[in-house]
Design a protein around this motif. Structure first.
Motif, PDB file in Angstrom:
ATOM      1  N   GLY A  24      48.562  33.483  41.975  1.00 35.99           N
ATOM      2  CA  GLY A  24      49.881  33.013  41.573  1.00 35.99           C
ATOM      3  C   GLY A  24      50.944  34.099  41.624  1.00 35.99           C
ATOM      4  N   ASP A  47      45.947  34.413  38.182  1.00 37.88           N
ATOM      5  CA  ASP A  47      47.189  33.730  37.808  1.00 37.88           C
ATOM      6  C   ASP A  47      47.133  32.350  38.459  1.00 37.88           C
ATOM      7  N   THR A  48      47.006  31.310  37.628  1.00 34.09           N
ATOM      8  CA  THR A  48      46.838  29.967  38.180  1.00 34.09           C
ATOM      9  C   THR A  48      48.174  29.295  38.516  1.00 34.09           C
ATOM     10  N   GLY A  49      49.283  29.997  38.319  1.00 30.82           N
ATOM     11  CA  GLY A  49      50.599  29.454  38.647  1.00 30.82           C
ATOM     12  C   GLY A  49      50.803  29.370  40.148  1.00 30.82           C
ATOM     13  N   PRO A  50      51.947  28.783  40.568  1.00 32.62           N
ATOM     14  CA  PRO A  50      52.204  28.654  42.001  1.00 32.62           C
ATOM     15  C   PRO A  50      52.347  30.006  42.698  1.00 32.62           C
ATOM     16  N   THR A  51      51.966  30.031  43.961  1.00 31.63           N
ATOM     17  CA  THR A  51      52.192  31.193  44.824  1.00 31.63           C
ATOM     18  C   THR A  51      53.592  31.061  45.409  1.00 31.63           C
ATOM     19  N   THR A  83      58.807  29.474  49.602  1.00 31.89           N
ATOM     20  CA  THR A  83      57.749  28.482  49.760  1.00 31.89           C
ATOM     21  C   THR A  83      56.901  28.516  48.495  1.00 31.89           C
ATOM     22  N   GLU A  84      56.716  27.361  47.873  1.00 36.60           N
ATOM     23  CA  GLU A  84      55.923  27.315  46.644  1.00 36.60           C
ATOM     24  C   GLU A  84      54.619  26.569  46.866  1.00 36.60           C
ATOM     25  N   LEU A  85      53.528  27.265  46.638  1.00 32.01           N
ATOM     26  CA  LEU A  85      52.207  26.671  46.824  1.00 32.01           C
ATOM     27  C   LEU A  85      51.547  26.456  45.474  1.00 32.01           C
ATOM     28  N   MET A  86      51.145  25.210  45.194  1.00 34.55           N
ATOM     29  CA  MET A  86      50.490  24.922  43.913  1.00 34.55           C
ATOM     30  C   MET A  86      48.997  25.255  43.968  1.00 34.55           C
ATOM     31  N   ARG A  87      48.468  25.483  45.143  1.00 33.02           N
ATOM     32  CA  ARG A  87      47.035  25.818  45.342  1.00 33.02           C
ATOM     33  C   ARG A  87      46.118  24.776  44.700  1.00 33.02           C
TER      34      ARG A  87
END
Lengths: 381, 381
Positions: B254, B295-299, A299-303
């Motif tokens: 992230g 880390d501002t990348g995706p989670t 699951t990828e969350l961009m937040r």
């Protein structure tokens, strides 16, 4: 009845061997003797739900399936990719029965009045191990099917109906007023659509093809967003704005859909507020529950949806525990009352226990195709 | 006092222009006149917290920073990458004051007895717009610093202390008995470690280098897991097993750390249960709250942790609203009581408002390096 406490019945078993092999077979097990508060059910119909497939097939590669034996002696084996064996450590070398729910006739009853009152009745239950010819169940847990209902009508009256009702209940319990659903053209999704139309709850149906969108629109759905269409995100934002949906139930799990839903809910909330900038986003709490895993990838969350959000797992059993016996009984009663309307299920194939072990049929029910649903008939030769 | 209702004071402003430029400047604003229930504070110290940097700098590329003017007339500009402008739509062309919290002297007070009682006192507050020489605040919201405390001692007594206390409170409110924290060697993390040691709460500190691990171990931390070390996941599982931690607060956001935490918590729960296989995982609810975005990348969630899990955003203000005025007052009192011990902050640089607009200094405080913390002294020339 006479032979139920002697003799044996067939029970489908799933076994993952340490060597990396899945083996399905039909065990001949003694017909159970019901305890005082139990009834013995001769199972007449049990569906293959997506929630059964994990235990039934695990992550086996069905293209490697090989069959030996015929009829009651059918055994099918398939390889499990080695890298997936670690996740199965807890079940290795245990021969496990399968099948969450089903319906059948009470052919023997324990001494308690509650059990005795069920003799001869057509009932449904969700005790597990229902891919079998006989199953003992707690009398308190069964649902007596209404007059005119068949075993096929009642076979799927727990998992999907209670899950769909549980979504609407969860929406209310957590303070939301409208909801969204993904893979919304599924059997469960169609049921949820009927519940929401009946109850006047606004529902955003998210689907993955024009055909699925049409199916729901034809069934009266007002808000349908097709992720394969251009402008999907903008359509989502508009649907969330129009309905006020701030909770979604996601059957897919993997990929970016949950993130897109949260982002679109946030965009709808920000548009509605029309107020000052906050770098923490809106104060509107947005929630997505993942209840399935049609996409088993990450699951990828961009937040990109502020700080007021939640994502979590959702499962029927803990939900039923949370609402308590009275709450669960109320939902069950509604299912019985609307069994042939709101909660109707349609099956595209009826198969015997032995046929469930045939590779071509396994490939069919493992497709999890929208609109296809298999029903096991344990009494079928 | 005499001049506070005439004259002007400096106030740092952050402006994102539609053309894709960040501009920081010092506005000369009229010194506010306190309302009846307000006090006017001459700000003596205000920290640059990670939570200030988003509003202060946005996502500007500081390598493009250019200065014009000197002293009070300093203006610094920097480019914002075009693809990041969309997220800033809500603040474009608004000149925004910055600085969540700080401390200073009450130099004027409204007519109410509560405000009058604060005249001349050294107080702290978190009203926003504290990168300024003067700030009016509600008398009810300020904290009178204890005898012997300086403005520097009290400047950071809201955001980090209440966030750290809020984590322990949230742990208790949601039924957990131990917790985990990432980027655990931060100023906030060190505070949380001191709270947990004092209160006998088990804390799993997750850090990203041996130096950070040593810092915490030297400060008495019992459970420290270094994500840069081999065997990190196994160390996490053991720490979660030993402490029973089932909730974590994550400053990073992230990448896969949140997923690893949930997976390790699940593995610890499964080991503890030692029971039968369930393909839905353990019934132990595991929760991770993301409260920062180092880390501002995706989670990325691998979802290898059963169905009983939650992930969400956590923010101080909604938490304080949730616990109500009495709850917040209790936490504030504890901060005052332990200001120079549990909640001590250390600063590595003290800068003036004009210095905060110098690119070399901006690069320093924007590093968010563990152990480095900047304090703005608005009265400094």
């Amino acid at each position: 009845m006479a032979d139920s406490n002697q003799g044996t019945g067939l029970q489908l078993r799933s076994l993952v061997k340490a060597g990396g092999e899945l083996e399905l077979s039909l065990a001949k097990v003694p017909i159970p003797q019901p305890a005082e508060d139990e009834v013995l059910v001769r199972v007449e119909a049990s569906p293959i739900n997506p929630s059964d497939l994990g235990l039934l097939l695990g992550p086996a590669d069905l293209s490697t399936a090989e069959v030996r034996g015929v009829g009651e002696d059918t055994v099918v084996t398939a390889r499990i990719p080695p890298q997936l064996m670690r996740a199965l450590a807890g079940r290795v070398d245990q021969s496990l029965p399968v099948g969450n729910e089903g319906a059948g006739v009470v052919v023997e009853a324990g001494a308690s009045p509650q059990a005795q009152a069920l003799m001869g009745k057509l009932v449904a239950g969700v005790p597990g191990a229902m891919y079998a010819q006989y199953r003992a169940m707690k009398a308190a847990d069964v649902l007596v099917l209404p007059p005119g209902a068949t075993a096929a009508d009642g076979a799927s009256c727990f998992v999907n109906p209670l899950t769909a009702l549980g979504m609407v209940e969860t929406m209310r319990m957590e303070g939301h007023t409208a909801l969204a659903h993904t893979a919304a053209a599924s059997n469960l999704g169609q049921m949820l659509n009927r519940i929401c139309l009946k109850d006047g709850v606004e529902l955003v149906n998210i689907v993955r093809s024009p055909e699925q969108a049409k199916l729901l629109t034809d069934a009266g759905a007002k808000h349908v967003c097709d992720s394969s269409a251009p402008g999907f995100i903008e359509a989502l934002i508009e649907a969330f704005g129009a309905t006020g949906a701030t909770i979604a139930f996601d059957a897919i799990g993997g990929g970016r859909l949950a993130s897109q839903i949260l982002t679109a809910m946030e965009a709808a909330a920000v548009r509605k507020a029309g107020g000052a900038f906050s770098r923490y986003g809106s104060t509107t709490h947005k929630q997505v529950y993942i209840y399935g895993g049609l996409d088993t990838g990450p699951t990828e969350l961009m937040r990109s949806f502020g700080m007021a959000w939640g994502l979590g797992g959702w499962l029927l059993t803990p939900f039923l525990i949370k609402i308590g016996q009275a709450g669960a009984a109320r939902l069950r009663q509604r299912v019985a009352d609307e069994l042939k309307t709101t909660f109707a299920s349609h099956y595209t194939a009826e198969i015997s226990l032995a046929e469930a072990l045939q590779p071509a049929i396994m490939a069919g029910y493992n497709k999890r195709a929208t609109g296809e649903k298999y029903l096991i008939r344990p009494g079928k030769a």
